[in-house]
Design an enzyme around this catalytic site. Sequence first.
Site, PDB file in Angstrom:
ATOM      1  N   ASP A 151       9.743 -16.128  16.586  1.00 18.01           N
ATOM      2  CA  ASP A 151       9.510 -15.822  17.996  1.00 18.01           C
ATOM      3  C   ASP A 151      10.274 -14.567  18.412  1.00 18.01           C
ATOM      4  O   ASP A 151       9.746 -13.704  19.130  1.00 18.01           O
ATOM      5  CB  ASP A 151       9.967 -16.993  18.872  1.00 18.01           C
ATOM      6  CG  ASP A 151       9.069 -18.197  18.724  1.00 18.01           C
ATOM      7  OD1 ASP A 151       7.937 -18.159  19.223  1.00 18.01           O
ATOM      8  OD2 ASP A 151       9.501 -19.184  18.110  1.00 18.01           O
ATOM      9  N   SER A 152      11.521 -14.473  17.978  1.00 17.05           N
ATOM     10  CA  SER A 152      12.358 -13.359  18.410  1.00 17.05           C
ATOM     11  C   SER A 152      11.881 -12.038  17.825  1.00 17.05           C
ATOM     12  O   SER A 152      11.894 -11.006  18.508  1.00 17.05           O
ATOM     13  CB  SER A 152      13.816 -13.625  18.018  1.00 17.05           C
ATOM     14  OG  SER A 152      14.296 -14.792  18.666  1.00 17.05           O
TER      15      SER A 152
END
Length: 405
Positions: free
Chosen positions: A173-174
Amino acid sequence: MTTQNTSGPLAGIKVLELGTLIAGPFCARMLAEFGAEVIKVESPDGGDPIRKWRVLKDGTSLWWSVQSRNKKSLTLNMKHAQGREIARKLALEADIIIENYRPGVLEKWELGYEQLKALDPSTIMVRLSGFGQTGPMKDLPGFGAIGESMGGLRYVSGHADRPPVRVGVSIGDSVAALHGVIGAMMALRQRDATGGKRKGEGQMVDVALYESVFNLMESLVPEFDHAGVVRERTGGSLPGIVPSNTYTTSDGENIVIAGNGDAIFKRLVLAMGRIDMAGNPELERNDGRVRHTQMIDDAIQAWCDTQTIDSALAVLKAADVPAGKIYSVRDMMTDPQFLARDMFEQHQFADGTPVKLPAISPKLSATPGHTRWLGPTLGQHNDEVLQSLGYSAEAIAAMKQDGVL
């Protein structure tokens, strides 16, 4: 002397965040940290689920204080026509729209990229999803863990004789969020170069989680295509680059030693007292060392068995060999390098309780990022945002009564 601009390099940029959890909100968070006005739309029914994730204080996640710092929280019931109307007004005012719903959701709300572009050609929309806006998998749910698996990261993580492991944070996600930030800045640059807001050329930034992870996979593709090599799990070592591994010292600490440069390797083995290895022509170059990986790792581990973490680091520092202890957060909080770089910020919750947050990265010399406030309470900025759109106090009260907010 450089003058500090406390408003940040993105001051004057308005961002609308339509999304929950990690990828979209982290993307918007970075823009907020550097001065953008970020309006985060949340469901009136509990808001972003991350408010309840991991360790809580007074019922709200400590993560929330970081992930939503500097953002304005606006509650909107997107099932209500008036809620969607307000979101559309905000979208058309925004410089950048960030969303991470499944493809098609915004289109149902008449907030899709093409729908907004028809009203304003300068629209910039960052769309983060598991598999992108096209392709046979576009409609499937896709969390970071799936992106890490499909993008290749999980396959090469862990030990060869065990199942793949995950990194201990939501790295997929990051990484997607960072791709979103990069894409947003490039799209903004293009829009400004072609006429600016309302007149310039907008575009959609299509970020797929699995593709963002795939983008990190180094030489994976040409190695397979050209040489038929499938990179496998190798534990703490870096395959094909020797030595670069994790070892254990006599006091039970883990140390990473990266002696993989030719000159560095020679300094390493001399510091270990292994003159025989320093003079071995087979070990002068990386390709030769790769053929003797196990022997080299065994020799380094045998030396580490005679050293504490502090003595090992001292010897390697004197020899100019890259090495480091594997840090826990406890180590970070007292480390001189972290402290010298001001990597922690001291803040207070509303009740006066002190709390440290990670400082903002990257560090800009003239226009650094700032934490102006911690993650907001649910709907904290409803009145402010709606009044900026021209709604009266009476109209806002009526919307609250009708379940719009």
